[in-house]
Scaffold this motif. Structure first.
Motif, PDB file in Angstrom:
ATOM      1  N   PHE A  95      66.536 -22.332  27.790  1.00  0.00           N
ATOM      2  CA  PHE A  95      66.374 -21.028  27.151  1.00  0.00           C
ATOM      3  C   PHE A  95      67.484 -20.838  26.146  1.00  0.00           C
ATOM      4  CE2 PHE A  95      64.216 -20.481  31.175  1.00  0.00           C
ATOM      5  CZ  PHE A  95      63.006 -19.947  30.742  1.00  0.00           C
ATOM      6  N   LEU A 132      63.003 -14.123  35.035  1.00  0.00           N
ATOM      7  CA  LEU A 132      61.953 -14.495  34.101  1.00  0.00           C
ATOM      8  C   LEU A 132      60.684 -14.909  34.813  1.00  0.00           C
ATOM      9  CD1 LEU A 132      64.039 -16.591  31.576  1.00  0.00           C
ATOM     10  CD2 LEU A 132      63.362 -14.209  31.403  1.00  0.00           C
ATOM     11  N   GLY A 133      60.786 -15.100  36.128  1.00  0.00           N
ATOM     12  CA  GLY A 133      59.609 -15.525  36.876  1.00  0.00           C
ATOM     13  C   GLY A 133      59.099 -16.866  36.396  1.00  0.00           C
ATOM     14  N   ILE A 134      59.971 -17.847  36.357  1.00  0.00           N
ATOM     15  CA  ILE A 134      59.566 -19.168  35.886  1.00  0.00           C
ATOM     16  C   ILE A 134      58.623 -19.797  36.901  1.00  0.00           C
ATOM     17  CG2 ILE A 134      60.382 -21.480  35.268  1.00  0.00           C
ATOM     18  CD1 ILE A 134      63.014 -20.225  34.473  1.00  0.00           C
ATOM     19  N   PRO A 135      57.448 -20.192  36.465  1.00  0.00           N
ATOM     20  CA  PRO A 135      56.522 -20.829  37.399  1.00  0.00           C
ATOM     21  C   PRO A 135      57.112 -22.149  37.890  1.00  0.00           C
ATOM     22  CG  PRO A 135      55.714 -21.015  35.144  1.00  0.00           C
ATOM     23  CD  PRO A 135      56.918 -20.139  35.100  1.00  0.00           C
ATOM     24  N   LYS A 172      61.950 -19.834  14.929  1.00  0.00           N
ATOM     25  CA  LYS A 172      60.530 -19.719  14.567  1.00  0.00           C
ATOM     26  C   LYS A 172      60.007 -18.422  15.137  1.00  0.00           C
ATOM     27  CE  LYS A 172      59.407 -24.612  14.792  1.00  0.00           C
ATOM     28  NZ  LYS A 172      58.648 -24.756  13.569  1.00  0.00           N
ATOM     29  N   LEU A 189      60.962  -9.569  25.779  1.00  0.00           N
ATOM     30  CA  LEU A 189      62.016 -10.505  26.168  1.00  0.00           C
ATOM     31  C   LEU A 189      62.259 -11.586  25.124  1.00  0.00           C
ATOM     32  CD1 LEU A 189      61.258 -11.150  29.935  1.00  0.00           C
ATOM     33  CD2 LEU A 189      62.950  -9.646  28.934  1.00  0.00           C
ATOM     34  N   MET A 190      61.391 -11.658  24.126  1.00  0.00           N
ATOM     35  CA  MET A 190      61.452 -12.799  23.229  1.00  0.00           C
ATOM     36  C   MET A 190      62.017 -12.470  21.857  1.00  0.00           C
ATOM     37  SD  MET A 190      60.309 -15.454  24.773  1.00  0.00           S
ATOM     38  CE  MET A 190      59.843 -16.515  23.423  1.00  0.00           C
ATOM     39  N   MET A 198      61.468 -18.606  18.860  1.00  0.00           N
ATOM     40  CA  MET A 198      61.538 -19.899  19.538  1.00  0.00           C
ATOM     41  C   MET A 198      62.288 -20.882  18.661  1.00  0.00           C
ATOM     42  SD  MET A 198      58.015 -20.353  21.567  1.00  0.00           S
ATOM     43  CE  MET A 198      58.766 -20.632  23.138  1.00  0.00           C
ATOM     44  N   THR A 255      62.927 -25.268  18.169  1.00  0.00           N
ATOM     45  CA  THR A 255      62.458 -26.567  18.623  1.00  0.00           C
ATOM     46  C   THR A 255      63.660 -27.431  18.940  1.00  0.00           C
ATOM     47  OG1 THR A 255      62.144 -26.941  16.284  1.00  0.00           O
ATOM     48  CG2 THR A 255      60.183 -26.924  17.627  1.00  0.00           C
ATOM     49  N   THR A 305      59.615 -31.864  19.261  1.00  0.00           N
ATOM     50  CA  THR A 305      58.468 -30.971  19.334  1.00  0.00           C
ATOM     51  C   THR A 305      58.578 -29.969  20.466  1.00  0.00           C
ATOM     52  OG1 THR A 305      57.361 -32.558  20.730  1.00  0.00           O
ATOM     53  CG2 THR A 305      56.885 -32.667  18.386  1.00  0.00           C
ATOM     54  N   GLU A 306      59.608 -30.098  21.265  1.00  0.00           N
ATOM     55  CA  GLU A 306      59.706 -29.210  22.408  1.00  0.00           C
ATOM     56  C   GLU A 306      60.081 -27.799  21.963  1.00  0.00           C
ATOM     57  OE1 GLU A 306      62.248 -29.194  26.494  1.00  0.00           O
ATOM     58  OE2 GLU A 306      61.949 -31.105  25.470  1.00  0.00           O
ATOM     59  N   LEU A 307      59.361 -26.820  22.461  1.00  0.00           N
ATOM     60  CA  LEU A 307      59.635 -25.439  22.088  1.00  0.00           C
ATOM     61  C   LEU A 307      60.463 -24.768  23.171  1.00  0.00           C
ATOM     62  CD1 LEU A 307      56.155 -24.297  20.765  1.00  0.00           C
ATOM     63  CD2 LEU A 307      58.203 -24.702  19.409  1.00  0.00           C
ATOM     64  N   SER A 362      62.193 -21.030  24.351  1.00  0.00           N
ATOM     65  CA  SER A 362      62.197 -19.584  24.103  1.00  0.00           C
ATOM     66  C   SER A 362      63.611 -19.103  23.836  1.00  0.00           C
ATOM     67  CB  SER A 362      61.675 -18.839  25.326  1.00  0.00           C
ATOM     68  OG  SER A 362      60.399 -19.292  25.650  1.00  0.00           O
ATOM     69  N   LEU A 364      65.738 -15.905  24.045  1.00  0.00           N
ATOM     70  CA  LEU A 364      65.563 -14.633  24.736  1.00  0.00           C
ATOM     71  C   LEU A 364      66.295 -13.514  24.000  1.00  0.00           C
ATOM     72  CD1 LEU A 364      66.004 -15.982  28.343  1.00  0.00           C
ATOM     73  CD2 LEU A 364      63.876 -15.460  27.163  1.00  0.00           C
TER      74      LEU A 364
END
Lengths: 169, 768
Positions: free
Chosen positions: B505, B548-551, B595, B606-607, B610, B612, B616-618, B620, B622
């Protein structure tokens, strides 16, 4: 069949062809599966079909958004259509694809379990949605077609995306 | 402050050329009698713009000419004057004069080198407005014999301007009448052919550099590019920057490979591999330098000076002041500082609202000012200064300051806070009230913004759209200052990358106060949540991943985090509020291209955007204010109802740290006490004397009056002689404790051993 002369065969063939050749307008449909149900979007609303794409988690998103993807530098959201269609979550995300579509003023990806095919269906083969469809789905359905012995529900991406973005506001 | 006025003059002449072209087109319409209202409006606007921007740069000659021209156009616009071919001629020659002046300026960007205005032309224009015979008035000065005369007259009438440029004045006297010359020939030309050729000839005839002969053929020094194209280019550049990151990664990979292979391959192969790696490294580095430079240059292309906002704002101040009958002087500083175009667009509304606010509420009327011994004319300062990669914009007035008492009572009236809560608010908290949605009700429509904004919108715009911060300073009788701290560009920002539960993050660095590694034991459990003491201040702690409730399936397996002892805390600060986020690891800190999210996801609180990483990895980025809001909302509120019937005792908490105050308040309220807050010793003393508290809790180190002094002072009061006073501090020294007892404190709690039960227990004992 055996008694047919060559002429007869040719005539019949010609007739068959004539039937097929009727210039009926067709619609391009992108047919996909969500679990056991088959759906389709109009092809002109789908910009791209992305297989094997990394979806990145975005905190604070509503459940209808799975995350975002990087499409050559542009960030696109990925919608979980099940939420909008009122289908249960299958949990199966392996080898699934993302359809990149535009509708209702929104551009977004849509997560599907499997892309079946892209077909040109005669317009007349698209029938009005049957009254037996669940309420939620009937609102989003443009019609149904039969394809490979499946009932395919053609979805209105405009309504779907508009409803989705309303849910965000 | 040294302003490079030249730069603006160049910009002005570019812009003025455009307007003059528009003018010429419009005037030829006018001359053929085809001009409709829109056409006249357009001419008027062009002239007006030239007038305005030349005035800013003190190009008096141009301003005067444009001003007269504007008067005529104004008369045409309101219909008091009818277009005639003669009038069109006069206007054409005035335009040509302007054009010649502008060309001269483009040649030599120095306002002082301009000749004084052509009085004959000005006179003709003035007469034209009054509807007199243009032809007759205009002919005589255009007479070939006359030019020297107005020139002499001018020298006599304007000795100052002549003296200001002594070196050039003899040479100037002759050319100043020159632009006049084409007026004669021009009137003989057909209206559709603007009289440029003779004019150019006349300009070239001046004792000026020879190269000036064909100014119209000079290549333009600027190219206009649609903003969209520029944005695309910058986006593409961002992609190059991101993809370069993956190149660096490749370099690392090949180095690792080289090390692995070094032992197992033949020597010559290893040597060739080594050379390849070296070359690759050099290439990547060389490219990085180029890329960085390219990127910087690219972003600069989209930068615009703050003058774009400040100048019209200053104008607006004068207008607004006139409309409310106040005398206001507007001082503008630092308008040459450049910001990204995106920022400039968004900044206009908040600035206009702030100055409107200052003129309406901040500055007093002349009588009030005189009564308090201030000069009758109020002063509003719009200033900008650069601070690292930030720009600080101050909107300051020398008015009466924010009337905090009135603010508090208005907040009570509007039902934002209760009467007793309002009384306990610190000054800082009272100021914050003005930013509440619905607090400022006056809906403001300005010509510039066209829509009403309240202070809450200002705050929201500054924090959410501009990624900046806003702070307010107010001092009775001396005025109020609103400070906006903004990033130079939204496109690139310094980002701190951290890891939580296997996911990266980002945080934009303006909100990152510090990064701390502390032993796990230093976390305190306070009123159902965790907190930590950082330099004498309680800071609430939150688990980033939980928040953030990360899955669970989103994250990677935890990296280094598990191995290092203690907890890693990222301390964020937004205004006076801090929060310590528990994270697993610090990944990186560098300038990154931010971005934006797709349109429909922009409202996620919260955002911030973003970035990179690794190609290519995005990741967030915060938005710290959003996180702090979330933490505040999700903080477990103790159910106070059960304590309600206990007959609430009132406690005064004095501490200069807002976080500490809030946490102590939570602890005490959880234990059924009614709490009033004060932000320093003086505030505490005032509130203690105003009210009647059952106990006082105070910090030691505070501005204005420290805790020892406050304690000693309270002990002198009859009311507080026997009331419990508890000192809470991080000072652990014995002598401090002794001093605390000496001045009459009942208990001395060190923040380090501070725990909820400890404080509550102590109070219960003391209060009996």
């Amino acid at each position: 069949m055996n008694e047919m002369t060559l002429d007869q065969v040719l005539t019949k063939h010609h007739k068959d062809n004539a039937i097929v050749d009727v210039d009926e307008p067709t619609v391009k449909l992108v047919v996909f599966a969500l679990g056991n149900d088959w759906f389709a979007f109009h092809g002109n609303h789908i910009r791209e079909i992305l297989a094997q794409v990394d979806v990145f988690f975005v905190p604070g998103c509503p459940p209808s958004i799975e995350g975002v993807i990087n499409v050559r530098g542009d960030i696109e959201s990925v919608i979980r259509p099940r939420e909008l269609l009122g289908l249960p979550d299958s949990g199966a995300y392996t080898c699934s694809s993302v359809l990149l579509g535009r509708g209702g003023g929104v551009s977004s990806g849509v997560r599907v379990d499997r892309v079946i095919d892209v077909i040109d269906a005669p317009q007349s083969s698209v029938q009005p949605p049957p009254a037996t469809l669940p309420e939620r789905m009937r609102l989003l359905a443009l019609g149904v077609v039969h394809f490979q012995e499946h009932l395919v529900i053609v979805l209105n991406i405009d309504t779907m995306f508009a409803e989705f973005s309303r849910g965000l506001g | 402050m040294a302003i490079d006025i030249k730069k603006y003059i160049v910009r002005f002449s570019e812009e003025a050329r455009d307007h003059i072209n528009k003018l010429s087109e419009g005037l030829s319409e006018l001359a053929t009698g085809n001009a409709d209202k829109a056409c006249i409006d357009n001419i008027f606007r062009s002239v007006h713009t030239i007038k305005g921007s030349s005035r800013m740069l003190k190009l008096t000659t141009i301003t005067q000419t444009a001003h007269k021209l504007e008067d005529v156009m104004g008369a045409l616009r309101d219909g008091s004057l009818k277009p005639t071919p003669q009038l069109a001629q006069l206007l054409c020659s005035a335009t040509d004069t302007l054009s010649a002046l502008v060309e001269r300026l483009a040649e030599k960007p120095d306002g002082d080198s301009l000749p004084p205005a052509d009085q004959a032309l000005l006179k003709a224009l003035t007469l034209a407005v009054s509807g007199l015979d243009v032809e007759a008035q205009h002919r005589s000065p255009a007479d070939p014999a006359s030019p020297p005369m107005p020139a002499e007259l001018l020298c006599a009438a304007k000795p100052l301007s002549a003296a200001a440029t002594p070196a050039s004045s003899p040479g100037q006297a002759a050319p100043q009448a020159q632009p006049q010359a084409p007026a004669g020939p021009a009137s003989a030309l057909t209206p559709s052919a603007p009289s440029q050729p003779p004019l150019v000839g006349s300009v070239a005839a001046k004792p000026a550099p020879q190269g000036e002969a064909e100014p119209r053929l000079k290549p333009a020094e600027t190219v206009r590019v649609r903003l969209g194209k520029l944005d695309e280019l910058i986006k593409l550049m961002g992609e190059v920057v991101s993809s370069h990151a993956s190149m660096r990664q490749r370099l690392k990979d090949i180095r690792a490979l080289e090390n692995e292979l070094a032992l197992s391959v033949a020597k010559p192969v290893a040597a060739r591999l080594h050379r390849f790696v070296q070359d690759l490294r050099d290439d990547v580095q060389a490219q990085e330098v180029l890329k960085d430079e390219l990127h910087d240059k690219m972003l600069v292309m989209r930068m615009l000076p703050l003058a774009i906002i400040f100048e019209p704002a200053a104008h607006l101040v004068r207008e607004m002041a006139r409309s409310v009958g106040k005398q206001v002087e507007c001082v503008v500083k630092g308008s040459e500082i450049e910001l990204d175009r995106q920022m400039i667009d968004k900044l206009s509304d908040p600035i206009i609202h702030l100055i409107r606010n200052a003129v309406d509420h901040g500055l007093e009327t002349a009588e009030t000012r005189a009564a308090s011994g201030k000069p009758a004319q109020g002063k509003l300062t719009l200033s900008a200064r650069q601070d690292g990669s930030w720009v600080v914009i101050d909107v300051a007035d020398d008015g009466g300051g924010i009337p905090l008492e009135a603010v508090r009572s208005k907040a009570v009236k509007k039902g934002f806070v209760s009467q007793e809560r309002a009384a306990s608010l610190s000054d800082e908290e009272s100021i914050d009230l003005v930013f509440l949605p619905g607090f400022s009700t006056s809906s403001i429509i300005t010509d510039l913004s066209g829509r009403g904004v309240g202070m809450d919108v200002v705050k929201q715009c500054v924090i959410d759209d501009l990624r900046g911060t806003i702070s307010v300073e107010t001092c009775p009788l001396q005025g109020a200052t609103f400070s906006l701290r903004l990033p130079l560009s939204l496109a690139v920002m310094r980002v701190v990358l951290v890891e939580a539960q296997g996911l990266a993050f980002g945080f934009t660095s303006q909100y990152v106060e510090e990064l701390l590694r502390l032993p796990r034991e230093s976390l305190l459990r306070v009123a159902e949540r965790e907190a930590v003491i950082i330099r004498n201040e309680f800071v609430p702690v939150a688990h980033l991943a939980e928040m953030l409730g990360i899955p669970s399936r989103a994250g990677r397996p935890p990296g280094r985090a598990g191995r290092t002892p203690g907890v890693l805390l990222l301390v964020l600060r937004v205004r006076n509020e801090k929060i310590a986020l528990m994270v697993d690891d610090l990944l990186d800190e560098r300038d990154m291209v931010i971005k934006t999210l797709p349109e429909h996801m922009r409202n996620l609180p919260l955002m911030a955007g973003m970035v990179t990483t690794g190609g290519t990895e995005l990741v967030s980025v915060l938005h710290a204010p959003g996180l702090i809001d979330l933490a505040r909302r999700t903080a477990p509120r103790s159910d106070r109802a059960q304590h309600e019937e206990r007959g609430r005792r009132s406690i005064l908490v004095v501490d200069d740290s807002m976080n500490t105050r809030e946490i102590e308040k939570d602890v005490l309220e959880a234990n059924g006490y009614a709490v009033t807050l004060a932000e320093d010793g003086v505030d505490g003393l005032r509130k203690a004397l105003d009210g009647d508290f059952d106990a006082v809790l105070t910090d030691v180190e505070m501005p204005n009056m420290d805790g020892f002094t406050l304690t000693a002072r309270l002990r002198q009061e009859e009311r507080y002689r026997n009331k419990p006073i508890v000192i809470i501090t991080s000072r652990e020294k014995e002598e401090d404790k002794r001093r605390g007892i000496q001045v009459g404190a009942d208990a001395y709690i060190v923040k380090g051993d501070f725990a909820q039960s400890n404080l509550a227990e102590t109070l219960r004992v003391l209060l009996g």
